[in-house]
Structure formats: C-alpha cells, structure tokens
Write a protein that holds these residues in place. Structure first.
Motif, PDB file in Angstrom:
ATOM      1  N   ILE A  60       0.880  -1.168   0.000  1.00  0.00           N
ATOM      2  CA  ILE A  60       0.000   0.000   0.000  1.00  0.00           C
ATOM      3  C   ILE A  60       0.917   1.216   0.000  1.00  0.00           C
ATOM      4  N   LYS A  61       0.797   2.030  -1.035  1.00  0.00           N
ATOM      5  CA  LYS A  61       1.674   3.191  -1.229  1.00  0.00           C
ATOM      6  C   LYS A  61       1.293   4.312  -0.245  1.00  0.00           C
ATOM      7  N   PRO A  62       2.153   5.338  -0.147  1.00  0.00           N
ATOM      8  CA  PRO A  62       1.897   6.406   0.835  1.00  0.00           C
ATOM      9  C   PRO A  62       0.502   7.053   0.724  1.00  0.00           C
ATOM     10  N   HIS A 103      13.313  -0.594  -6.307  1.00  0.00           N
ATOM     11  CA  HIS A 103      12.024  -1.275  -6.472  1.00  0.00           C
ATOM     12  C   HIS A 103      11.469  -1.088  -7.886  1.00  0.00           C
ATOM     13  N   TYR A 104      11.611   0.132  -8.429  1.00  0.00           N
ATOM     14  CA  TYR A 104      11.041   0.438  -9.748  1.00  0.00           C
ATOM     15  C   TYR A 104      12.100   0.458 -10.858  1.00  0.00           C
ATOM     16  N   HIS A 105      13.222  -0.276 -10.668  1.00  0.00           N
ATOM     17  CA  HIS A 105      14.334  -0.181 -11.634  1.00  0.00           C
ATOM     18  C   HIS A 105      13.912  -0.461 -13.081  1.00  0.00           C
ATOM     19  N   ASP A 106      12.914  -1.313 -13.278  1.00  0.00           N
ATOM     20  CA  ASP A 106      12.440  -1.631 -14.642  1.00  0.00           C
ATOM     21  C   ASP A 106      11.906  -0.398 -15.382  1.00  0.00           C
ATOM     22  N   LEU A 107      11.530   0.628 -14.626  1.00  0.00           N
ATOM     23  CA  LEU A 107      10.873   1.798 -15.232  1.00  0.00           C
ATOM     24  C   LEU A 107      11.804   2.998 -15.339  1.00  0.00           C
ATOM     25  N   LYS A 108      13.128   2.773 -15.167  1.00  0.00           N
ATOM     26  CA  LYS A 108      14.037   3.931 -15.053  1.00  0.00           C
ATOM     27  C   LYS A 108      14.119   4.794 -16.303  1.00  0.00           C
ATOM     28  N   GLY A 117       9.453  11.218 -10.489  1.00  0.00           N
ATOM     29  CA  GLY A 117       8.293  11.582  -9.669  1.00  0.00           C
ATOM     30  C   GLY A 117       7.738  10.377  -8.910  1.00  0.00           C
ATOM     31  N   LEU A 118       7.731   9.233  -9.582  1.00  0.00           N
ATOM     32  CA  LEU A 118       7.225   8.000  -8.969  1.00  0.00           C
ATOM     33  C   LEU A 118       8.085   7.598  -7.760  1.00  0.00           C
ATOM     34  N   CYS A 119       9.407   7.680  -7.918  1.00  0.00           N
ATOM     35  CA  CYS A 119      10.307   7.284  -6.817  1.00  0.00           C
ATOM     36  C   CYS A 119      10.259   8.293  -5.676  1.00  0.00           C
ATOM     37  N   GLY A 151      -3.983 -11.496  -7.521  1.00  0.00           N
ATOM     38  CA  GLY A 151      -3.729 -10.261  -6.791  1.00  0.00           C
ATOM     39  C   GLY A 151      -3.796  -9.061  -7.722  1.00  0.00           C
ATOM     40  N   ARG A 152      -3.231  -9.214  -8.924  1.00  0.00           N
ATOM     41  CA  ARG A 152      -3.297  -8.138  -9.922  1.00  0.00           C
ATOM     42  C   ARG A 152      -4.742  -7.859 -10.336  1.00  0.00           C
ATOM     43  N   LYS A 153      -5.549  -8.922 -10.373  1.00  0.00           N
ATOM     44  CA  LYS A 153      -6.970  -8.755 -10.710  1.00  0.00           C
ATOM     45  C   LYS A 153      -7.715  -7.984  -9.627  1.00  0.00           C
ATOM     46  N   ALA A 173      -6.550  -2.349 -13.182  1.00  0.00           N
ATOM     47  CA  ALA A 173      -5.630  -1.773 -14.166  1.00  0.00           C
ATOM     48  C   ALA A 173      -4.790  -0.654 -13.539  1.00  0.00           C
ATOM     49  N   THR A 174      -3.587  -0.462 -14.108  1.00  0.00           N
ATOM     50  CA  THR A 174      -2.636   0.539 -13.607  1.00  0.00           C
ATOM     51  C   THR A 174      -3.269   1.926 -13.483  1.00  0.00           C
ATOM     52  N   ASP A 175      -3.999   2.336 -14.515  1.00  0.00           N
ATOM     53  CA  ASP A 175      -4.657   3.646 -14.509  1.00  0.00           C
ATOM     54  C   ASP A 175      -6.076   3.494 -13.935  1.00  0.00           C
ATOM     55  N   VAL A 225      -6.455   8.700 -10.227  1.00  0.00           N
ATOM     56  CA  VAL A 225      -5.427   8.986 -11.241  1.00  0.00           C
ATOM     57  C   VAL A 225      -4.228   8.027 -11.102  1.00  0.00           C
ATOM     58  N   VAL A 226      -3.512   7.839 -12.221  1.00  0.00           N
ATOM     59  CA  VAL A 226      -2.438   6.841 -12.276  1.00  0.00           C
ATOM     60  C   VAL A 226      -1.288   7.152 -11.322  1.00  0.00           C
ATOM     61  N   GLY A 227      -1.018   8.442 -11.112  1.00  0.00           N
ATOM     62  CA  GLY A 227       0.082   8.818 -10.223  1.00  0.00           C
ATOM     63  C   GLY A 227      -0.223   8.606  -8.740  1.00  0.00           C
ATOM     64  N   ARG A 228      -1.475   8.322  -8.420  1.00  0.00           N
ATOM     65  CA  ARG A 228      -1.897   8.078  -7.032  1.00  0.00           C
ATOM     66  C   ARG A 228      -2.842   6.877  -7.031  1.00  0.00           C
ATOM     67  N   ASN A 229      -2.293   5.735  -7.423  1.00  0.00           N
ATOM     68  CA  ASN A 229      -3.141   4.540  -7.576  1.00  0.00           C
ATOM     69  C   ASN A 229      -3.042   3.574  -6.396  1.00  0.00           C
ATOM     70  N   ILE A 230      -2.550   4.054  -5.275  1.00  0.00           N
ATOM     71  CA  ILE A 230      -2.611   3.513  -3.902  1.00  0.00           C
ATOM     72  C   ILE A 230      -1.995   2.149  -3.592  1.00  0.00           C
ATOM     73  N   HIS A 287       0.605  -1.379  -4.948  1.00  0.00           N
ATOM     74  CA  HIS A 287       1.509  -2.082  -5.865  1.00  0.00           C
ATOM     75  C   HIS A 287       1.307  -3.581  -5.718  1.00  0.00           C
ATOM     76  N   GLY A 288       1.423  -4.311  -6.826  1.00  0.00           N
ATOM     77  CA  GLY A 288       1.429  -5.775  -6.773  1.00  0.00           C
ATOM     78  C   GLY A 288       2.387  -6.322  -7.810  1.00  0.00           C
ATOM     79  N   SER A 289       3.142  -7.344  -7.445  1.00  0.00           N
ATOM     80  CA  SER A 289       4.093  -7.963  -8.382  1.00  0.00           C
ATOM     81  C   SER A 289       3.368  -8.422  -9.645  1.00  0.00           C
TER      82      SER A 289
HETATM   83  P1  DAT Z   1       1.539  -1.322 -12.026  1.00  0.00           P
HETATM   84  O1  DAT Z   1       1.697  -0.567 -10.725  1.00  0.00           O
HETATM   85  O2  DAT Z   1       0.103  -1.523 -12.385  1.00  0.00           O
HETATM   86  O3  DAT Z   1       2.339  -2.602 -12.061  1.00  0.00           O
HETATM   87  P2  DAT Z   1       3.588  -0.198 -13.774  1.00  0.00           P
HETATM   88  O4  DAT Z   1       4.492  -1.243 -13.227  1.00  0.00           O
HETATM   89  O5  DAT Z   1       3.479  -0.079 -15.255  1.00  0.00           O
HETATM   90  O6  DAT Z   1       2.096  -0.375 -13.201  1.00  0.00           O
HETATM   91  O7  DAT Z   1       4.000   1.234 -13.212  1.00  0.00           O
HETATM   92  C1  DAT Z   1       4.371   1.388 -11.876  1.00  0.00           C
HETATM   93  C2  DAT Z   1       3.734   2.636 -11.320  1.00  0.00           C
HETATM   94  O8  DAT Z   1       4.203   3.764 -12.047  1.00  0.00           O
HETATM   95  C3  DAT Z   1       2.215   2.689 -11.460  1.00  0.00           C
HETATM   96  O9  DAT Z   1       1.560   1.986 -10.424  1.00  0.00           O
HETATM   97  C4  DAT Z   1       1.955   4.150 -11.397  1.00  0.00           C
HETATM   98  C5  DAT Z   1       3.160   4.733 -12.112  1.00  0.00           C
HETATM   99  N1  DAT Z   1       2.854   4.998 -13.520  1.00  0.00           N
HETATM  100  C6  DAT Z   1       2.704   4.073 -14.500  1.00  0.00           C
HETATM  101  N2  DAT Z   1       2.415   4.645 -15.673  1.00  0.00           N
HETATM  102  C7  DAT Z   1       2.373   5.977 -15.418  1.00  0.00           C
HETATM  103  C8  DAT Z   1       2.114   7.134 -16.217  1.00  0.00           C
HETATM  104  N3  DAT Z   1       1.843   7.035 -17.509  1.00  0.00           N
HETATM  105  N4  DAT Z   1       2.162   8.333 -15.599  1.00  0.00           N
HETATM  106  C9  DAT Z   1       2.439   8.464 -14.302  1.00  0.00           C
HETATM  107  N5  DAT Z   1       2.689   7.416 -13.493  1.00  0.00           N
HETATM  108  C10 DAT Z   1       2.658   6.203 -14.048  1.00  0.00           C
END
Ligand code: DAT
Ligand code: MG
Length: 151
Positions: A10-12, A50-55, A62-64, A86-88, A92-94, A110-115, A117-119
């Motif tokens: 559960i995110k901040p 934790h979010y290295h895949d999205l670097k 902003g996410l980190c 769990g993902r179900k 969806a992410t957004d 909104v996607v930036g505050r989606n409360i 995380h799940g593997s």
């Molecule tokens: P998820 O959390 O559903 O696995 P993700 O791994 O693609 O989604 O992304 C990780 C987090 O990054 C996501 O929960 C919220 C943020 N995020 C994803 N896409 C975004 C976007 N287009 N704009 C802003 N934040 C985003």
C-alpha cells in the motif's frame, strides 16, 4: 498445487487516506494468507531499486519521490494463483480504466496516485519479496482455514 507468494504494497497515498484495513480485508476475505507485513518509509534510492524496470520512463523520478513521501505498508501474501489474481483484485494501472469492484477502480482516480503495488509475475514477485523482506521476516505457520478454502 500452484501455491505461490506475491509482494503487495500500500503506497503512501493509500496509507495516508486510511485505506489499509479496506485493502487488507479484500485479500484476507478472498482466502489468501498473510505471511509478512511491515510499515516502512523507503529512501528514494530504495524506491529506485524497487522500480528499476521503469528507469527510462518520464515519470520515474516523480514516482520514486512519491514512494518515499511517507510510510508504505509492505506485505507478502500467499495462495494458489495469488500473483495473477492479486493483480486482478488491484485492477488496471490507470484507475480511470480499472473496473469497478477492483481496489484501484473503487478507491483511486489517477495513475500517479493509484494507492497499491502488486508484483506482475513470478520473477518480479521473488525479486520484490527479497528486496523488501529478510528471510526471517517471512512467517511460516499453518492457517487453519486453509482446509476450508482449498478443500
Ligand atoms: P503497475 O503498478 O500496475 O504494475 P507499472 O508497473 O506499469 O504499473 O507502473 C508502476 C507505477 O508507475 C504505477 O503503479 C503508477 C506509475 N505509472 C505508471 N504509468 C504511469 C504514467 N503514464 N504516468 C504516471 N505514473 C505512471
Ligand atoms: Mg508494475
């Protein structure tokens, strides 16, 4: 059986909005088993791990930052198919595209505050559990409702 474990956090925003019990109860009532739980404030560098895949993504910084704003409730849940299901439960992410009935669909906008995380798969589940928890923080116990959940 396909008994497996997943990392759920559960995110901040979820913690600050008082949604801890609401979210935990959805996993608990489903019949999944809680094997680890702790409240932590991750550093920004920990969040980057934790979010290295999205670097490479534009929202990475902003996410980190956001993850390090305040307490995160880190958990490990166990059950048959818990990674995928769990993902179900999460949706969806957004949240504007999450179905009603899902955690994000019901509780976020909104996607930036989606409360939450799940593997997203068996490999990331293993990596994320190892990143967030020491082996001795993962409890080993028999949950007595198991025979009623699984038959
Ligand atoms: P998820 O959390 O559903 O696995 P993700 O791994 O693609 O989604 O992304 C990780 C987090 O990054 C996501 O929960 C919220 C943020 N995020 C994803 N896409 C975004 C976007 N287009 N704009 C802003 N934040 C985003
Ligand atoms: Mg993801």
């Amino acid at each position: 059986s396909q008994m497996e474990r997943t990392f759920i956090a559960i995110k901040p925003d979820g913690v600050q909005r008082g949604l801890i019990s609401e979210i935990i109860s959805r996993f608990e009532r489903k019949g999944f088993k809680l094997v680890a739980i702790k409240l932590v404030v991750p550093s920004k560098s920990f969040a980057q791990k934790h979010y290295h895949d999205l670097k490479e993504r534009p929202f990475f910084n902003g996410l980190c930052n956001f993850l390090s704003f305040g307490p995160v409730l880190a958990m490990v849940w166990e059950g048959e198919g818990v990674i995928r299901y769990g993902r179900k439960l999460i949706g969806a992410t957004d949240p504007s595209k999450s179905e009603p009935g899902t955690i994000r669909g019901d509780l976020a906008v909104v996607v930036g505050r989606n409360i939450i995380h799940g593997s997203d798969g068996p490999e990331t589940a293993k990596d994320e559990i190892n990143l967030w928890f020491k082996p001795d923080e993962l409890t080993n116990y028999t949950c007595n409702q198991e025979k009623w959940v699984y038959g």
